[in-house]
Design a protein around this motif. Structure first.
Motif, PDB file in Angstrom:
ATOM      1  N   GLN A  83       1.065  -0.852  -0.240  1.00 17.39           N
ATOM      2  CA  GLN A  83       0.146   0.173   0.072  1.00 17.39           C
ATOM      3  C   GLN A  83       0.733   0.935   0.183  1.00 17.39           C
ATOM      4  O   GLN A  83       1.537   1.571   1.046  1.00 17.39           O
ATOM      5  N   LEU A  84       0.545   2.176  -1.125  1.00 15.57           N
ATOM      6  CA  LEU A  84       1.595   3.525  -0.840  1.00 15.57           C
ATOM      7  C   LEU A  84       1.169   4.629  -0.179  1.00 15.57           C
ATOM      8  O   LEU A  84      -0.328   4.466   0.140  1.00 15.57           O
ATOM      9  N   LEU A  85       1.585   4.652   0.566  1.00 17.80           N
ATOM     10  CA  LEU A  85       1.544   5.891   2.325  1.00 17.80           C
ATOM     11  C   LEU A  85       1.717   7.085   1.402  1.00 17.80           C
ATOM     12  O   LEU A  85       1.068   7.696   1.409  1.00 17.80           O
ATOM     13  N   PHE A  86       2.773   7.379   0.857  1.00 17.77           N
ATOM     14  CA  PHE A  86       3.148   8.715   0.715  1.00 17.77           C
ATOM     15  C   PHE A  86       4.047   8.451  -0.384  1.00 17.77           C
ATOM     16  O   PHE A  86       4.921   7.942  -0.194  1.00 17.77           O
ATOM     17  N   TYR A  87       3.896   9.986  -1.185  1.00 20.75           N
ATOM     18  CA  TYR A  87       5.308  10.376  -2.219  1.00 20.75           C
ATOM     19  C   TYR A  87       6.123  11.494  -2.224  1.00 20.75           C
ATOM     20  O   TYR A  87       4.966  12.912  -1.801  1.00 20.75           O
ATOM     21  N   SER A  88       7.512  12.085  -2.448  1.00 17.93           N
ATOM     22  CA  SER A  88       7.632  12.893  -3.202  1.00 17.93           C
ATOM     23  C   SER A  88       8.421  13.440  -3.705  1.00 17.93           C
ATOM     24  O   SER A  88       8.959  12.269  -4.197  1.00 17.93           O
ATOM     25  N   VAL A  89       7.843  14.939  -4.394  1.00 16.22           N
ATOM     26  CA  VAL A  89       8.674  14.980  -5.625  1.00 16.22           C
ATOM     27  C   VAL A  89      10.102  15.630  -5.014  1.00 16.22           C
ATOM     28  O   VAL A  89      10.572  15.779  -6.537  1.00 16.22           O
ATOM     29  N   GLY A  90      10.248  16.173  -3.897  1.00 11.29           N
ATOM     30  CA  GLY A  90      11.430  17.339  -3.957  1.00 11.29           C
ATOM     31  C   GLY A  90      10.895  17.665  -2.411  1.00 11.29           C
ATOM     32  O   GLY A  90       9.770  16.736  -1.722  1.00 11.29           O
ATOM     33  N   ILE A  91      11.707  18.349  -2.029  1.00 16.01           N
ATOM     34  CA  ILE A  91      11.895  18.574  -0.773  1.00 16.01           C
ATOM     35  C   ILE A  91      11.088  19.830  -0.868  1.00 16.01           C
ATOM     36  O   ILE A  91       9.947  20.515  -1.132  1.00 16.01           O
ATOM     37  N   GLY A  92      10.551  18.983   0.906  1.00 11.86           N
ATOM     38  CA  GLY A  92       9.085  20.095   1.601  1.00 11.86           C
ATOM     39  C   GLY A  92       7.932  19.391   0.675  1.00 11.86           C
ATOM     40  O   GLY A  92       6.993  19.996   1.089  1.00 11.86           O
ATOM     41  N   GLN A  93       7.944  18.606  -0.940  1.00 11.35           N
ATOM     42  CA  GLN A  93       7.184  18.468  -1.524  1.00 11.35           C
ATOM     43  C   GLN A  93       6.263  16.756  -1.004  1.00 11.35           C
ATOM     44  O   GLN A  93       6.911  15.237  -1.306  1.00 11.35           O
ATOM     45  N   ILE A  94       4.992  16.558  -0.509  1.00 11.46           N
ATOM     46  CA  ILE A  94       4.738  15.315   0.427  1.00 11.46           C
ATOM     47  C   ILE A  94       3.136  15.249  -0.486  1.00 11.46           C
ATOM     48  O   ILE A  94       2.116  16.165  -0.821  1.00 11.46           O
ATOM     49  N   SER A  95       2.430  13.996  -1.106  1.00 12.16           N
ATOM     50  CA  SER A  95       1.484  14.205  -1.310  1.00 12.16           C
ATOM     51  C   SER A  95       1.241  12.602  -0.148  1.00 12.16           C
ATOM     52  O   SER A  95       1.384  11.225  -0.293  1.00 12.16           O
ATOM     53  N   SER A  96       0.072  12.661   0.008  1.00 11.35           N
ATOM     54  CA  SER A  96      -0.086  11.512   1.115  1.00 11.35           C
ATOM     55  C   SER A  96      -1.497  10.775   0.092  1.00 11.35           C
ATOM     56  O   SER A  96      -2.489  10.737  -1.069  1.00 11.35           O
ATOM     57  N   GLU A  97      -1.000   9.262   0.000  1.00  7.90           N
ATOM     58  CA  GLU A  97      -2.341   8.208  -0.984  1.00  7.90           C
ATOM     59  C   GLU A  97      -3.320   7.703   0.057  1.00  7.90           C
ATOM     60  O   GLU A  97      -4.914   8.100  -0.053  1.00  7.90           O
ATOM     61  N   VAL A  98      -3.530   7.942   1.539  1.00  8.68           N
ATOM     62  CA  VAL A  98      -3.999   7.209   2.655  1.00  8.68           C
ATOM     63  C   VAL A  98      -4.249   8.205   3.081  1.00  8.68           C
ATOM     64  O   VAL A  98      -3.172   8.204   4.197  1.00  8.68           O
ATOM     65  N   PRO A  99      -4.845   8.823   4.111  1.00  6.74           N
ATOM     66  CA  PRO A  99      -5.741   9.516   5.148  1.00  6.74           C
ATOM     67  C   PRO A  99      -5.426   8.672   5.818  1.00  6.74           C
ATOM     68  O   PRO A  99      -6.847   7.374   6.007  1.00  6.74           O
ATOM     69  N   GLN A 100      -5.120   8.881   7.405  1.00 11.98           N
ATOM     70  CA  GLN A 100      -4.291   7.402   8.453  1.00 11.98           C
ATOM     71  C   GLN A 100      -4.027   8.777   8.784  1.00 11.98           C
ATOM     72  O   GLN A 100      -3.432   9.854   9.277  1.00 11.98           O
ATOM     73  N   ASN A 101      -3.155   7.642  10.071  1.00 13.33           N
ATOM     74  CA  ASN A 101      -2.318   8.279  11.897  1.00 13.33           C
ATOM     75  C   ASN A 101      -1.217   9.110  11.551  1.00 13.33           C
ATOM     76  O   ASN A 101      -0.281   8.930  11.993  1.00 13.33           O
ATOM     77  N   LEU A 102      -0.419   8.779   9.965  1.00 12.13           N
ATOM     78  CA  LEU A 102       0.757   8.703   9.448  1.00 12.13           C
ATOM     79  C   LEU A 102       0.962  10.303   9.346  1.00 12.13           C
ATOM     80  O   LEU A 102      -0.030  10.515   7.995  1.00 12.13           O
ATOM     81  N   SER A 103       2.732  10.672   8.868  1.00 12.81           N
ATOM     82  CA  SER A 103       2.508  11.566   8.359  1.00 12.81           C
ATOM     83  C   SER A 103       4.471  11.571   7.493  1.00 12.81           C
ATOM     84  O   SER A 103       4.682  10.850   7.989  1.00 12.81           O
ATOM     85  N   ALA A 104       4.234  12.215   6.421  1.00 15.29           N
ATOM     86  CA  ALA A 104       5.897  12.592   6.421  1.00 15.29           C
ATOM     87  C   ALA A 104       6.422  13.554   5.735  1.00 15.29           C
ATOM     88  O   ALA A 104       5.529  13.868   5.577  1.00 15.29           O
TER      89      ALA A 104
END
Lengths: 116, 112
Positions: free
Chosen positions: B45-66
């Motif tokens: 399950q993909l949780l987060f991905y990032s294409v650059g510093i400070g840029q975070i995309s969340s795939e699943v809303p939940q208790n975690l952060s990146a």
């Protein structure tokens, strides 16, 4: 919608037998990529192969071979003369064109057990 | 050559405690970075991905952060862990112009 189906949940064979892992995919993209990964018991996912939609040539790497058939939307993986070290979970995955967000659509995985 | 490392390898944490998993990539610049989770006996399950510093995309809303404080560093966090957060967490990277994803060794998290 994109989808990857690995219908075989678990396969068990005796060492030295050949085994084929099935992967069927769905996509509307004309350009796409297919992947196989191996996950041994240690957990780390190991990249095995990437194939793009314009290259239907079969690939052979040692005891591993891959059969890509667009006509049946399949990208099957065969291990010849299996060994105990081949025991792992194998994942098939699909991604869209390079200008997409590079996310992979994963199959559920096939657990392969090679018995000595 | 490129390498990816994540730590800790195993973690047992009580419910309600915080979490920090770290991942670094060496030998490449401007990678795409990913956090995946694999529950026991299940798929990825993909949780987060990032294409650059400070840029975070969340795939699943939940208790975690990146967070991605540096180009080759990716951190997975939680302020309060839940039992359902238990699983195998995998950090991964890909080249900015490529789509082959390479994975780290993984981190086993057990929330008790």
């Amino acid at each position: 919608a994109q989808k990857v189906t690995q219908a075989q949940t678990e396969i068990s064979v005796v060492e030295k037998e050949d085994v084929t892992l099935d992967c069927v995919y769905e996509t509307r993209d004309t350009t796409y990529y297919l992947f196989w990964y191996k996950q041994p018991p240690s957990g780390e996912l190991v990249f095995l192969i990437r194939r793009n939609s314009f290259d239907e040539q079969n690939e052979i790497s040692g005891r591993y071979s891959w059969n890509f058939q667009k006509s049946t939307s399949s990208f099957n993986f065969t291990i010849t003369a299996s060994q105990v070290v081949d025991s792992a979970v194998y994942f098939c995955a699909l991604s869209g064109p390079m200008d997409s967000n590079y996310q992979l659509i994963w199959g559920a995985g096939t657990k392969l057990i090679i018995k000595p | 050559s490129q390498t990816i490392h994540q730590w800790p390898a195993t973690l047992v944490q009580p419910v309600g405690s915080p979490l920090s998993l770290e991942c670094t990539v060496e030998g490449t610049s401007n990678p795409n970075l990913y956090w995946y989770r694999q529950a026991a006996g299940r798929g990825l399950q993909l949780l987060f991905y990032s294409v650059g510093i400070g840029q975070i995309s969340s795939e699943v809303p939940q208790n975690l952060s990146a967070s991605r404080p540096q180009d080759r560093q990716f951190i997975l966090s939680s302020k309060k862990l839940l039992l359902s957060d238990s699983g195998f967490y995998l950090c991964a990277w890909s080249r900015r112009s490529g789509n082959t994803i390479y994975f780290g060794e993984g981190s086993w998290l057990t929330v008790v």
